[in-house]
Write a protein that holds these residues in place. Structure first.
Motif, PDB file in Angstrom:
ATOM      1  N   LEU A   1      -5.380  -2.359  16.259  1.00  0.00           N
ATOM      2  CA  LEU A   1      -5.051  -3.523  15.443  1.00  0.00           C
ATOM      3  C   LEU A   1      -4.366  -3.089  14.143  1.00  0.00           C
ATOM      4  O   LEU A   1      -3.342  -3.661  13.747  1.00  0.00           O
ATOM      5  N   PHE A   2      -4.920  -2.067  13.491  1.00  0.00           N
ATOM      6  CA  PHE A   2      -4.331  -1.587  12.241  1.00  0.00           C
ATOM      7  C   PHE A   2      -2.917  -1.063  12.479  1.00  0.00           C
ATOM      8  O   PHE A   2      -1.984  -1.413  11.744  1.00  0.00           O
ATOM      9  N   GLU A   3      -2.739  -0.243  13.508  1.00  0.00           N
ATOM     10  CA  GLU A   3      -1.426   0.334  13.776  1.00  0.00           C
ATOM     11  C   GLU A   3      -0.417  -0.741  14.167  1.00  0.00           C
ATOM     12  O   GLU A   3       0.752  -0.677  13.783  1.00  0.00           O
ATOM     13  N   PHE A   4      -0.876  -1.736  14.926  1.00  0.00           N
ATOM     14  CA  PHE A   4       0.047  -2.794  15.349  1.00  0.00           C
ATOM     15  C   PHE A   4       0.501  -3.615  14.146  1.00  0.00           C
ATOM     16  O   PHE A   4       1.680  -3.935  14.005  1.00  0.00           O
TER      17      PHE A   4
ATOM     18  N   GLU B   1      -8.078  -5.049  -3.329  1.00  0.00           N
ATOM     19  CA  GLU B   1      -8.323  -5.938  -2.195  1.00  0.00           C
ATOM     20  C   GLU B   1      -7.235  -5.712  -1.156  1.00  0.00           C
ATOM     21  O   GLU B   1      -6.045  -5.682  -1.467  1.00  0.00           O
ATOM     22  N   ILE B   2      -7.643  -5.532   0.088  1.00  0.00           N
ATOM     23  CA  ILE B   2      -6.684  -5.277   1.165  1.00  0.00           C
ATOM     24  C   ILE B   2      -6.807  -6.380   2.216  1.00  0.00           C
ATOM     25  O   ILE B   2      -7.906  -6.742   2.640  1.00  0.00           O
ATOM     26  N   TYR B   3      -5.672  -6.912   2.623  1.00  0.00           N
ATOM     27  CA  TYR B   3      -5.636  -8.025   3.579  1.00  0.00           C
ATOM     28  C   TYR B   3      -4.443  -7.824   4.515  1.00  0.00           C
ATOM     29  O   TYR B   3      -3.510  -7.064   4.201  1.00  0.00           O
ATOM     30  N   PRO B   4      -4.447  -8.484   5.687  1.00  0.00           N
ATOM     31  CA  PRO B   4      -3.398  -8.247   6.690  1.00  0.00           C
ATOM     32  C   PRO B   4      -1.973  -8.402   6.182  1.00  0.00           C
ATOM     33  O   PRO B   4      -1.096  -7.604   6.528  1.00  0.00           O
TER      34      PRO B   4
ATOM     35  N   LEU C   1       0.845  -1.194   0.000  1.00  0.00           N
ATOM     36  CA  LEU C   1       0.000   0.000   0.000  1.00  0.00           C
ATOM     37  C   LEU C   1       0.879   1.242   0.000  1.00  0.00           C
ATOM     38  O   LEU C   1       1.931   1.266   0.644  1.00  0.00           O
ATOM     39  N   THR C   2       0.445   2.257  -0.712  1.00  0.00           N
ATOM     40  CA  THR C   2       1.187   3.519  -0.718  1.00  0.00           C
ATOM     41  C   THR C   2       0.948   4.242   0.614  1.00  0.00           C
ATOM     42  O   THR C   2       0.016   3.918   1.366  1.00  0.00           O
ATOM     43  N   GLU C   3       1.766   5.246   0.882  1.00  0.00           N
ATOM     44  CA  GLU C   3       1.603   6.027   2.112  1.00  0.00           C
ATOM     45  C   GLU C   3       0.242   6.722   2.133  1.00  0.00           C
ATOM     46  O   GLU C   3      -0.384   6.853   3.190  1.00  0.00           O
ATOM     47  N   ARG C   4      -0.217   7.170   0.977  1.00  0.00           N
ATOM     48  CA  ARG C   4      -1.530   7.812   0.897  1.00  0.00           C
ATOM     49  C   ARG C   4      -2.636   6.823   1.265  1.00  0.00           C
ATOM     50  O   ARG C   4      -3.581   7.159   1.988  1.00  0.00           O
ATOM     51  N   GLU C   5      -2.529   5.584   0.767  1.00  0.00           N
ATOM     52  CA  GLU C   5      -3.534   4.561   1.072  1.00  0.00           C
ATOM     53  C   GLU C   5      -3.518   4.199   2.557  1.00  0.00           C
ATOM     54  O   GLU C   5      -4.576   4.002   3.167  1.00  0.00           O
ATOM     55  N   ILE C   6      -2.326   4.153   3.133  1.00  0.00           N
ATOM     56  CA  ILE C   6      -2.217   3.883   4.573  1.00  0.00           C
ATOM     57  C   ILE C   6      -2.943   4.963   5.363  1.00  0.00           C
ATOM     58  O   ILE C   6      -3.682   4.680   6.314  1.00  0.00           O
ATOM     59  N   GLU C   7      -2.761   6.229   4.960  1.00  0.00           N
ATOM     60  CA  GLU C   7      -3.414   7.336   5.664  1.00  0.00           C
ATOM     61  C   GLU C   7      -4.932   7.284   5.496  1.00  0.00           C
ATOM     62  O   GLU C   7      -5.677   7.589   6.440  1.00  0.00           O
ATOM     63  N   HIS C   8      -5.404   6.897   4.315  1.00  0.00           N
ATOM     64  CA  HIS C   8      -6.849   6.745   4.098  1.00  0.00           C
ATOM     65  C   HIS C   8      -7.417   5.685   5.041  1.00  0.00           C
ATOM     66  O   HIS C   8      -8.506   5.848   5.610  1.00  0.00           O
ATOM     67  N   LEU C   9      -6.698   4.596   5.202  1.00  0.00           N
ATOM     68  CA  LEU C   9      -7.154   3.514   6.081  1.00  0.00           C
ATOM     69  C   LEU C   9      -7.151   3.974   7.536  1.00  0.00           C
ATOM     70  O   LEU C   9      -8.084   3.686   8.291  1.00  0.00           O
ATOM     71  N   ARG C  10      -6.114   4.688   7.933  1.00  0.00           N
ATOM     72  CA  ARG C  10      -6.039   5.220   9.299  1.00  0.00           C
ATOM     73  C   ARG C  10      -7.252   6.110   9.593  1.00  0.00           C
ATOM     74  O   ARG C  10      -7.831   6.065  10.672  1.00  0.00           O
ATOM     75  N   GLU C  11      -7.583   6.905   8.615  1.00  0.00           N
ATOM     76  CA  GLU C  11      -8.641   7.905   8.771  1.00  0.00           C
ATOM     77  C   GLU C  11      -9.996   7.276   9.063  1.00  0.00           C
ATOM     78  O   GLU C  11     -10.834   7.872   9.737  1.00  0.00           O
ATOM     79  N   VAL C  12     -10.228   6.065   8.523  1.00  0.00           N
ATOM     80  CA  VAL C  12     -11.547   5.445   8.688  1.00  0.00           C
ATOM     81  C   VAL C  12     -11.566   4.365   9.772  1.00  0.00           C
ATOM     82  O   VAL C  12     -12.544   3.638   9.893  1.00  0.00           O
TER      83      VAL C  12
END
Length: 279
Positions: free
Chosen positions: A128-131, A224-227, A108-119
């Motif tokens: 869980l996401f941050e860990f 598709e996003i997975y762990p 994932l790009t840094e932008r996508e990571i930030e989008h996920l953090r935001e929601v």
């Protein structure tokens, strides 16, 4: 000795050696399928020709990576049977795994990571996401993690990885904050670091995957996003910020440097794509 008996003895031996339950379960499936095809025959009567015929049939329906796994499983059992003296000749000795093309890890790009953090809404989702992202842990390592494995003063945790090997992983301040908030918000006494939202008990891999999927749907990212993708993103992030391959290998718990070097190839591929895009 029958094939089924050989498997039972092999499994007991490998458990003592520290093989993971997941690996043994996967190998058992392959041996079961072999027995279903050939019957529960005497292992001494198994021939190279029978194995080649079985694998040739398998190649018609399996991807190269799945076929390679099947070959590895069978070779492991028969190599052990030969070394232990249960068979005088190893019929799988000259059978080779199919060539499998290198797969570039999806990240994932840094932008996508930030989008996920935001929601991420709840303390559970945020922690869980941050860990996952800040430690680069495999999902199986997080599932088995207990609260007493966390060293809060050092922002680190001891996880048990492949081959039952322990290693120290580290998390950032953002993760530290949300992990503490999450644990403080819980009313249960379960020792697990992450528990289910209803009737709290240790969270399963499937439940963790569901939470990441739930977060990704909210983010509206068109992939598709997975762990495990967060683990790939962790490695790519380290590499892009100048971390040496040897350090990334140690942090991720890779036994072979070749596994980690895939990320270096990924970085090179990205440079090439940027060159073609902008030159």
């Amino acid at each position: 000795m029958l094939l089924s008996q050989a498997w039972e003895t092999y499994e007991s031996d490998k458990r003592i050696q520290g093989f993971s339950p997941q690996t043994l379960k996967a190998y058992q499936l392959q041996v079961t399928l072999l027995i279903r095809h050939l019957g529960d025959i005497e292992i001494n009567s198994l021939t190279t020709e029978q194995l080649k015929e079985y694998l040739s049939e398998s190649s018609k329906t399996l991807k190269p990576s799945s076929l390679a796994h099947r070959v590895r499983s069978i070779k492991s059992l028969l190599r052990w049977s030969y070394e232990e003296g249960y068979i005088s000749i190893n019929p799988a000795a000259k059978i080779k795994e199919p060539k499998v093309g290198k797969r570039i890890p999806k990240f994932l790009t840094e932008r996508e990571i930030e989008h996920l953090r935001e929601v991420c809404y709840t303390p559970l989702e945020k922690s869980l996401f941050e860990f996952m992202f800040s430690t680069g842990c495999r999902i199986g390592e997080i599932v088995t993690l207990d609260k007493n494995n966390i060293n809060w003063s050092n922002h680190s945790a001891i996880v048990r990885g492949k081959g039952d090997k322990e290693r120290e992983v580290y998390f950032n301040i953002r993760c530290d904050i949300w992990l503490k908030r999450y644990i403080e918000s819980r009313n249960d006494n379960d020792e697990a670091i992450f528990v289910t939202e209803r009737h709290p008990h240790r969270m399963s891999k499937a439940q963790m995957r569901y939470i990441i999927k739930r977060i990704s749907k909210r983010a509206g990212i068109d992939k598709e996003i997975y762990p495990h993708q967060l683990r790939h993103s962790y490695a790519t992030h380290l590499l892009n910020n100048g971390a040496p391959i040897e350090v990334i290998q140690s942090l991720m718990g890779h036994e072979k440097s070749e596994t980690t070097r895939i990320y270096a190839e990924l970085s090179g591929q990205l440079r090439k794509e940027f060159y073609q895009k902008y030159f």
